[in-house]
Write an enzyme that holds these catalytic residues in place. Structure first.
Site, PDB file in Angstrom:
ATOM      1  N   LYS A 198       1.102  -1.334   0.127  1.00  0.00           N
ATOM      2  CA  LYS A 198       0.241  -0.130  -0.036  1.00  0.00           C
ATOM      3  C   LYS A 198       0.429   1.456   0.080  1.00  0.00           C
ATOM      4  CE  LYS A 198      -4.249   2.571   1.774  1.00  0.00           C
ATOM      5  NZ  LYS A 198      -4.879   2.543   3.816  1.00  0.00           N
ATOM      6  N   ARG A 227     -10.518  10.441   1.761  1.00  0.00           N
ATOM      7  CA  ARG A 227     -10.374  10.775   3.260  1.00  0.00           C
ATOM      8  C   ARG A 227     -11.907  12.066   2.855  1.00  0.00           C
ATOM      9  NH1 ARG A 227      -3.692  11.361   3.010  1.00  0.00           N
ATOM     10  NH2 ARG A 227      -3.869   8.591   2.636  1.00  0.00           N
ATOM     11  N   LYS A 239       1.395  10.255   5.021  1.00  0.00           N
ATOM     12  CA  LYS A 239       0.849   9.020   6.304  1.00  0.00           C
ATOM     13  C   LYS A 239       2.666   8.295   5.304  1.00  0.00           C
ATOM     14  CE  LYS A 239      -3.990   8.765   6.670  1.00  0.00           C
ATOM     15  NZ  LYS A 239      -4.954   7.230   6.158  1.00  0.00           N
ATOM     16  N   GLU A 247       7.429  -7.214   0.970  1.00  0.00           N
ATOM     17  CA  GLU A 247       5.988  -6.454   2.111  1.00  0.00           C
ATOM     18  C   GLU A 247       4.998  -7.487   1.212  1.00  0.00           C
ATOM     19  OE1 GLU A 247       4.875  -4.746   4.487  1.00  0.00           O
ATOM     20  OE2 GLU A 247       6.530  -2.565   4.010  1.00  0.00           O
ATOM     21  N   LYS A 303      -2.491  -1.549  -3.900  1.00  0.00           N
ATOM     22  CA  LYS A 303      -2.382  -0.392  -3.738  1.00  0.00           C
ATOM     23  C   LYS A 303      -2.101   0.704  -3.892  1.00  0.00           C
ATOM     24  CE  LYS A 303      -5.608   1.757  -0.702  1.00  0.00           C
ATOM     25  NZ  LYS A 303      -7.042   2.104   0.840  1.00  0.00           N
ATOM     26  N   SER A 345      -9.829   5.749  -4.795  1.00  0.00           N
ATOM     27  CA  SER A 345     -11.185   6.985  -5.294  1.00  0.00           C
ATOM     28  C   SER A 345     -10.454   7.689  -5.829  1.00  0.00           C
ATOM     29  CB  SER A 345     -11.233   7.236  -3.986  1.00  0.00           C
ATOM     30  OG  SER A 345     -10.166   7.436  -3.291  1.00  0.00           O
ATOM     31  N   TYR A 378     -15.005   1.257  -6.682  1.00  0.00           N
ATOM     32  CA  TYR A 378     -16.245   1.855  -6.534  1.00  0.00           C
ATOM     33  C   TYR A 378     -17.351   1.350  -8.211  1.00  0.00           C
ATOM     34  CZ  TYR A 378     -13.698   3.818  -3.270  1.00  0.00           C
ATOM     35  OH  TYR A 378     -13.148   3.816  -2.030  1.00  0.00           O
TER      36      TYR A 378
HETATM   37  C1  PBG Z   1      -7.906   3.242   5.400  1.00  0.00           C
HETATM   38  C2  PBG Z   1      -7.882   3.215   4.003  1.00  0.00           C
HETATM   39  C3  PBG Z   1      -7.792   4.565   3.177  1.00  0.00           C
HETATM   40  C4  PBG Z   1      -7.457   3.682   2.235  1.00  0.00           C
HETATM   41  C5  PBG Z   1      -8.507   2.477   1.617  1.00  0.00           C
HETATM   42  N1  PBG Z   1      -8.260   1.934   3.369  1.00  0.00           N
HETATM   43  C6  PBG Z   1      -7.275   5.970   3.019  1.00  0.00           C
HETATM   44  C7  PBG Z   1      -5.836   5.704   3.504  1.00  0.00           C
HETATM   45  O1  PBG Z   1      -5.588   4.882   4.162  1.00  0.00           O
HETATM   46  O2  PBG Z   1      -5.726   7.022   3.862  1.00  0.00           O
HETATM   47  C8  PBG Z   1      -8.301   4.196   0.950  1.00  0.00           C
HETATM   48  C9  PBG Z   1      -9.276   3.492  -0.626  1.00  0.00           C
HETATM   49  C10 PBG Z   1      -9.272   4.443  -1.736  1.00  0.00           C
HETATM   50  O3  PBG Z   1      -8.632   6.049  -1.861  1.00  0.00           O
HETATM   51  O4  PBG Z   1     -10.508   4.393  -2.321  1.00  0.00           O
HETATM   52  N2  PBG Z   1      -6.030   3.378   5.848  1.00  0.00           N
END
Ligand code: PBG
Length: 324
Positions: free
Chosen positions: A196, A206, A218, A234, A249, A275, A314
């Site tokens: 990720k 968010r 992050k 990982e 992701k 998203s 989505y």
């Molecule tokens: C939370 C999380 C996130 C997403 C999935 N789980 C956001 C982030 O890590 O800030 C993002 C999913 C998306 O953007 O569709 N840890």
């Protein structure tokens, strides 16, 4: 011309093309993410994700039934926590009567066959909007992992089929697996967000959960997008620690990573068409700059071609309609 090989023969018409297509999408590939909110009869359209909603549980159940009727067999659930319950311990995350735990039960009651996957990370519950506990401006690993284990156990107790840790703390997959075993949850799977990346493409998500980090970013836990070998490290570690499914992701800017992960592991690989990837297609389509339906199918097919066995998207419903 006198050619030995004419590659265009296999592209002559739609029937031939479909016979030789190397990749095809199926409704069995999709995981539909759902955003759940408190209240009743609420469907709030997320401004940066037009056509996508954050719903109260009653309307979520209606949506889950609809997804099931369309052949979609899995949902990945996220809840929006109220400001009052947010703190720096994340204790609402393992509240047995929390919105997440109630939602898991209600969905499994309404549609028992639906595979319920749950997000495991503290960000929706954190007063700092971070995925873990904050101490002196840092996101501390080991204390966070303890909380993630409690959170996972509460999801398993509520009936989740898979917990999906998205936090990127070190050692959390092993700790969660051990916690599940020790507490008798031997049927609960783990879908690990293994590779990720720290990505700007999470922005609309968010917005949906009001979970943007309150300070900093992050990057001390999510991966640097410059890296490729680290994704394999990982992922292999997560498999060793007990992940049943691994995830890459985001998806679109990371198709190379999906392929390399696919070639490196013997567990199913999922990809999250996130998203921001949804928002880009929606925005361009709204402007009339590209054909939305074609963009959806091309994007999802490319993610599958790259090596994804499962795709969280989505567009699950749109795609299911388009390929049926
Ligand atoms: C939370 C999380 C996130 C997403 C999935 N789980 C956001 C982030 O890590 O800030 C993002 C999913 C998306 O953007 O569709 N840890």
């Amino acid at each position: 011309m006198h050619l030995e090989r004419r590659n265009r023969i296999l592209r002559t018409n739609a029937s031939i093309r479909s016979l030789v297509a190397e990749t095809s999408l199926s409704v069995n590939d999709f995981i539909a993410p759902l955003f759940i909110d408190e209240g009743k009869d609420i469907a709030h359209e997320i401004p940066s994700m037009p056509g996508y909603y954050r719903r109260s549980l009653d309307l979520t159940i209606k949506e889950v039934k609809e997804l099931w009727m369309m052949g979609i067999k899995s949902v990945l659930i996220f809840v929006k926590a109220k400001d009052e319950v947010k703190d720096n311990t994340g204790k609402e995350a393992w509240n047995r009567n929390g919105l997440m735990q109630q939602s898991i039960k209600a969905i499994k009651d309404a549609v028992p066959g639906m595979v319920v996957m749950t997000d495991v990370a503290l960000d929706p519950y954190s007063s700092y909007g971070h995925d873990g506990i904050v101490k002196d401006g840092e996101i501390i690993n080991d204390e966070t992992v303890e909380v993630l284990v409690k959170m996972s156990l509460s999801h398993a107790e509520a009936g989740a089929d898979f917990v999906a840790p998205s936090d990127m703390m070190d050692g959390r997959i092993g700790a969660i697996r051990k916690g599940l075993e020790e507490n008798g949850y031997i049927k609960t799977g783990i879908m690990a967000y293994s590779a990720k990346y720290a990505s700007c493409f999470y922005g609309p998500f968010r917005d949906a959960l009001d979970s943007a980090p309150g300070f900093g970013d992050k990057k001390t836990y999510q991966m640097d997008y410059a890296n490729r070998i680290e994704a394999i490290k990982e992922t292999l570690m997560d498999v060793e620690e007990g992940a049943d499914i691994v995830m890459v992701k985001p998806a679109l800017a990371y198709l190379d990573i999906i392929r390399e992960v696919k070639n490196s592991v013997t567990v199913p690989v999922s990809a999250y068409n996130i998203s921001g990837e949804y928002a880009m297609i929606k925005a361009a389509a709204k402007m009339g700059w590209l054909n939305e339906e074609k963009a959806i199918l091309e994007t999802l097919t490319a993610i599958k071609r790259a090596g994804a066995d499962l795709i969280a998207t989505y567009f699950a419903k749109d795609a299911a309609r388009l390929i049926s």
